[in-house]
Motif scaffolding. Structure first.
Motif, mmCIF file in Angstrom:
data_model
loop_
_atom_site.group_PDB
_atom_site.id
_atom_site.type_symbol
_atom_site.label_atom_id
_atom_site.label_comp_id
_atom_site.label_asym_id
_atom_site.label_seq_id
_atom_site.Cartn_x
_atom_site.Cartn_y
_atom_site.Cartn_z
ATOM 1 N N ASN A 66 11.914 -1.765 2.205
ATOM 2 C CA ASN A 66 12.602 -0.693 1.483
ATOM 3 C C ASN A 66 12.784 -1.082 0.022
ATOM 4 N N ARG A 67 13.269 -2.292 -0.190
ATOM 5 C CA ARG A 67 13.486 -2.768 -1.557
ATOM 6 C C ARG A 67 12.172 -2.849 -2.340
ATOM 7 N N ILE A 68 11.116 -3.317 -1.684
ATOM 8 C CA ILE A 68 9.815 -3.433 -2.354
ATOM 9 C C ILE A 68 9.346 -2.070 -2.848
ATOM 10 N N GLY A 69 9.465 -1.048 -1.996
ATOM 11 C CA GLY A 69 9.035 0.297 -2.382
ATOM 12 C C GLY A 69 9.861 0.877 -3.512
ATOM 13 N N ILE A 70 11.169 0.674 -3.450
ATOM 14 C CA ILE A 70 12.050 1.186 -4.502
ATOM 15 C C ILE A 70 11.727 0.523 -5.839
ATOM 16 N N VAL A 71 11.546 -0.795 -5.832
ATOM 17 C CA VAL A 71 11.238 -1.516 -7.075
ATOM 18 C C VAL A 71 9.920 -1.012 -7.658
ATOM 19 N N ALA A 72 8.912 -0.839 -6.810
ATOM 20 C CA ALA A 72 7.615 -0.357 -7.293
ATOM 21 C C ALA A 72 7.733 1.038 -7.887
ATOM 22 N N ALA A 73 8.449 1.924 -7.203
ATOM 23 C CA ALA A 73 8.596 3.303 -7.681
ATOM 24 C C ALA A 73 9.406 3.364 -8.970
ATOM 25 N N ARG A 74 10.479 2.579 -9.042
ATOM 26 C CA ARG A 74 11.288 2.553 -10.265
ATOM 27 C C ARG A 74 10.478 2.027 -11.441
ATOM 28 N N THR A 75 9.669 1.005 -11.207
ATOM 29 C CA THR A 75 8.850 0.429 -12.283
ATOM 30 C C THR A 75 7.836 1.441 -12.793
ATOM 31 N N LEU A 76 7.167 2.132 -11.867
ATOM 32 C CA LEU A 76 6.198 3.154 -12.268
ATOM 33 C C LEU A 76 6.873 4.275 -13.055
ATOM 34 N N ALA A 77 7.989 4.760 -12.540
ATOM 35 C CA ALA A 77 8.683 5.866 -13.208
ATOM 36 C C ALA A 77 9.158 5.460 -14.594
ATOM 37 N N GLN A 78 9.626 4.233 -14.724
ATOM 38 C CA GLN A 78 10.082 3.751 -16.029
ATOM 39 C C GLN A 78 8.919 3.646 -17.005
ATOM 40 N N GLN A 79 7.814 3.047 -16.568
ATOM 41 C CA GLN A 79 6.671 2.842 -17.453
ATOM 42 C C GLN A 79 6.003 4.153 -17.843
ATOM 43 N N LEU A 80 5.992 5.111 -16.916
ATOM 44 C CA LEU A 80 5.317 6.391 -17.175
ATOM 45 C C LEU A 80 6.272 7.451 -17.718
ATOM 46 N N ASN A 81 7.555 7.119 -17.801
ATOM 47 C CA ASN A 81 8.564 8.066 -18.263
ATOM 48 C C ASN A 81 8.567 9.330 -17.399
#
Length: 212
Positions: free
Chosen positions: A77-92
């Motif tokens: 769960n944590r791995i998926g959240i971190v990946a999604a948050r990172t993508l959303a942050q980088q792509l705005n």
């Protein structure tokens, strides 16, 4: 920044079980969902499969991201959240966190009528279980929450059902939930249509306890 005139594409991730699920859609003509049974190999292959799955599209084609936020496996769960948050942050991009119980309810909605309670149950630890009670809204574009996701002892859940005068049988989640990545994406899309635009920092894992 993506122009509002760009084609609408959304990306969904589901990592709360041993099965990785990815889904993308333009919500009109094209939808794709794929699963991989990775178990403990999730962190090793997640980014590789993400890159391969979105082809031939690029990251700039997406307008929002959705991720299952739990409950489920603590680590995946944590791995998926971190990946999604990172993508959303980088792509705005907006990031929608969707309950894995709600996604399973939506995945099975065809078996329930409008306003009919959908009681989703997932095994937790120490004899407890996670649960949430939902129903399809009258617009058929999402779920209304009767009881939000929580974790309880079985007897407390029985009392909750009695207090609400509900006699519904639980819809028990399977061990693999990646197949419901499409439901995670659909529920996020309906929120997107309502004008919601959550910041990536708002999405945190749900563990059913005070852990963030």
């Amino acid at each position: 920044m993506i122009s509002l005139s760009s084609p609408l594409w959304g990306l969904g991730l589901h990592t709360t079980s041993s099965q990785l699920g990815l889904s993308l859609s333009d919500f009109s003509t094209e939808t794709a969902t794929q699963t991989w049974n990775l178990d403990r190999q999730l962190s090793n292959y997640l980014h590789q499969y993400l890159q391969e799955f979105i082809q031939p599209k690029s990251w700039q084609d997406f307008r929002f991201i959705a991720v299952a936020k739990g409950p489920g496996s603590f680590t995946s769960n944590r791995i998926g959240i971190v990946a999604a948050r990172t993508l959303a942050q980088q792509l705005n991009l907006p990031l929608f966190g969707i309950s894995s119980l709600a996604a399973f309810a939506w995945f099975n909605k065809k078996y329930y009528g409008i306003d009919e309670p959908i009681f989703v149950q997932m095994k937790a630890s120490r004899g407890q279980f996670y649960g949430g009670i939902y129903c399809q809204n009258k617009q058929e574009n999402g779920l209304d929450i009767i009881v939000d996701d929580t974790v309880m002892e079985p007897e407390l859940w029985n009392k909750k059902l009695e207090d609400l005068n509900l006699s519904c049988q639980p819809l028990i989640t399977p061990s693999n939930l990646g197949m419901t990545a499409s439901s995670v994406l659909e529920l996020a899309y309906y929120q997107w249509q309502q004008g919601k635009c959550p910041h990536w920092s708002e999405v945190i894992p749900f563990y059913g306890m005070s852990v963030v």
